[in-house]
Motif scaffolding. Sequence first.
Motif, PDB file in Angstrom:
ATOM      1  N   ILE A   1       0.892  -1.064  -0.072  1.00  0.00           N
ATOM      2  CA  ILE A   1       0.227  -0.020   0.126  1.00  0.00           C
ATOM      3  C   ILE A   1       0.852   1.416  -0.082  1.00  0.00           C
ATOM      4  O   ILE A   1       0.670   2.358  -0.668  1.00  0.00           O
ATOM      5  N   LEU A   2       1.948   1.157   0.946  1.00  0.00           N
ATOM      6  CA  LEU A   2       2.905   2.276   0.886  1.00  0.00           C
ATOM      7  C   LEU A   2       3.672   2.690  -0.472  1.00  0.00           C
ATOM      8  O   LEU A   2       3.607   3.716  -0.831  1.00  0.00           O
ATOM      9  N   LEU A   3       4.192   1.528  -1.089  1.00  0.00           N
ATOM     10  CA  LEU A   3       4.731   1.565  -2.164  1.00  0.00           C
ATOM     11  C   LEU A   3       3.807   2.055  -3.393  1.00  0.00           C
ATOM     12  O   LEU A   3       4.148   2.922  -4.122  1.00  0.00           O
ATOM     13  N   GLY A   4       2.639   1.612  -3.497  1.00  0.00           N
ATOM     14  CA  GLY A   4       1.478   2.134  -4.175  1.00  0.00           C
ATOM     15  C   GLY A   4       1.265   3.568  -4.264  1.00  0.00           C
ATOM     16  O   GLY A   4       1.182   4.414  -5.266  1.00  0.00           O
ATOM     17  N   THR A   5       0.964   3.975  -2.934  1.00  0.00           N
ATOM     18  CA  THR A   5       0.719   5.429  -2.752  1.00  0.00           C
ATOM     19  C   THR A   5       1.751   6.340  -3.271  1.00  0.00           C
ATOM     20  O   THR A   5       1.699   7.277  -3.916  1.00  0.00           O
ATOM     21  N   ALA A   6       3.189   5.801  -2.809  1.00  0.00           N
ATOM     22  CA  ALA A   6       4.408   6.715  -3.100  1.00  0.00           C
ATOM     23  C   ALA A   6       4.277   6.794  -4.777  1.00  0.00           C
ATOM     24  O   ALA A   6       4.715   7.684  -5.344  1.00  0.00           O
ATOM     25  N   LEU A   7       4.022   5.625  -5.498  1.00  0.00           N
ATOM     26  CA  LEU A   7       4.154   5.594  -6.875  1.00  0.00           C
ATOM     27  C   LEU A   7       3.102   6.266  -7.514  1.00  0.00           C
ATOM     28  O   LEU A   7       3.460   7.055  -8.622  1.00  0.00           O
ATOM     29  N   THR A   8       2.023   6.514  -7.249  1.00  0.00           N
ATOM     30  CA  THR A   8       0.906   7.156  -7.584  1.00  0.00           C
ATOM     31  C   THR A   8       1.112   8.445  -7.377  1.00  0.00           C
ATOM     32  O   THR A   8       1.001   9.372  -8.277  1.00  0.00           O
ATOM     33  N   ALA A   9       1.661   8.753  -6.378  1.00  0.00           N
ATOM     34  CA  ALA A   9       2.085  10.637  -6.163  1.00  0.00           C
ATOM     35  C   ALA A   9       3.099  10.846  -6.947  1.00  0.00           C
ATOM     36  O   ALA A   9       2.973  12.042  -7.442  1.00  0.00           O
ATOM     37  N   TRP A  10       4.285  10.056  -7.274  1.00  0.00           N
ATOM     38  CA  TRP A  10       5.230  10.337  -7.954  1.00  0.00           C
ATOM     39  C   TRP A  10       4.877  10.317  -9.489  1.00  0.00           C
ATOM     40  O   TRP A  10       5.259  11.321 -10.462  1.00  0.00           O
ATOM     41  N   LEU A  11       3.807   9.524 -10.113  1.00  0.00           N
ATOM     42  CA  LEU A  11       3.554   9.534 -11.380  1.00  0.00           C
ATOM     43  C   LEU A  11       2.440  10.548 -11.699  1.00  0.00           C
ATOM     44  O   LEU A  11       2.108  10.719 -13.045  1.00  0.00           O
ATOM     45  N   GLN A  12       1.624  11.125 -10.622  1.00  0.00           N
ATOM     46  CA  GLN A  12       0.688  12.031 -11.000  1.00  0.00           C
ATOM     47  C   GLN A  12       1.104  13.265 -11.676  1.00  0.00           C
ATOM     48  O   GLN A  12       2.065  13.845 -11.181  1.00  0.00           O
ATOM     49  N   PRO A  13       0.431  13.613 -12.912  1.00  0.00           N
ATOM     50  CA  PRO A  13       0.935  14.899 -13.435  1.00  0.00           C
ATOM     51  C   PRO A  13       0.609  16.078 -12.532  1.00  0.00           C
ATOM     52  O   PRO A  13      -0.512  16.150 -11.756  1.00  0.00           O
ATOM     53  N   TRP A  14       1.360  17.082 -12.553  1.00  0.00           N
ATOM     54  CA  TRP A  14       1.203  18.240 -11.518  1.00  0.00           C
ATOM     55  C   TRP A  14       0.455  19.063 -12.344  1.00  0.00           C
ATOM     56  O   TRP A  14       0.666  19.709 -13.410  1.00  0.00           O
ATOM     57  N   ASP A  15      -0.660  19.410 -11.720  1.00  0.00           N
ATOM     58  CA  ASP A  15      -1.668  20.555 -12.196  1.00  0.00           C
ATOM     59  C   ASP A  15      -1.733  21.487 -11.269  1.00  0.00           C
ATOM     60  O   ASP A  15      -2.411  21.840 -10.447  1.00  0.00           O
ATOM     61  N   ASN A  16      -1.066  23.086 -11.779  1.00  0.00           N
ATOM     62  CA  ASN A  16      -1.110  24.213 -10.960  1.00  0.00           C
ATOM     63  C   ASN A  16      -2.260  24.898 -11.406  1.00  0.00           C
ATOM     64  O   ASN A  16      -2.445  26.054 -11.026  1.00  0.00           O
ATOM     65  N   SER A  17      -3.306  24.359 -12.164  1.00  0.00           N
ATOM     66  CA  SER A  17      -4.338  25.264 -12.418  1.00  0.00           C
ATOM     67  C   SER A  17      -5.538  25.679 -11.232  1.00  0.00           C
ATOM     68  O   SER A  17      -6.055  26.400 -11.101  1.00  0.00           O
ATOM     69  N   HIS A  18      -4.915  24.846 -10.118  1.00  0.00           N
ATOM     70  CA  HIS A  18      -5.899  24.928  -8.999  1.00  0.00           C
ATOM     71  C   HIS A  18      -5.135  25.922  -7.832  1.00  0.00           C
ATOM     72  O   HIS A  18      -5.307  25.922  -6.839  1.00  0.00           O
TER      73      HIS A  18
END
Length: 174
Positions: free
Chosen positions: A21-38
């Motif tokens: 779970i920890l590895l999956g969360t870290a990988l998801t956060a790392w691969l998530q595209p950064w969106d500064n529109s908010h």
Amino acid sequence: MKLASRPPTRRGLVLATLAVILLGTALTAWLQPWDNSHAVPKVAANDYSGRPTACLAADDSVASAQVVQHTWTVLQQAGKDNPVNVQQLVVTAKGPEEAAPYLSGLVAQHCTLIVTAGSAFDGAVPAAVKVSPHVRFAVVDPPAGVDLKGATALTGDQLVDQLGKNVHDLAAKH
């Protein structure tokens, strides 16, 4: 050679599940595209009325109180007679070095005309004129010996007519 396989223990299963779970969360956060529109927008002083602004900058000394009050009254009336916003800033300032940052603040707030009253602000006008040539400055009853190059000097008896005209000119040119 025979390897003995033992069934996993409950503790081992829990630790393995948490690691996944920890590895999956870290990988998801790392691969998530950064969106500064908010992102929170930068706050800036802005006048949405589109009208010019005449600002009174004065010290709160007893010596200048009468001049400040009369100037503010004239400026308010000129603002009512013309499509011009008016505001005042009356603060404690003992000399030009203490008054200068307040004038810079009024320039940053997009004051089109800055009227000063009181010796502290009157003395700070020459430096402000040099760094803010796009702003008009008017000095009420300036002290003798102050170089007002780039600013308009107004005596007490000229105040009503001349300051009213300066404010009217702001509206006409804007």
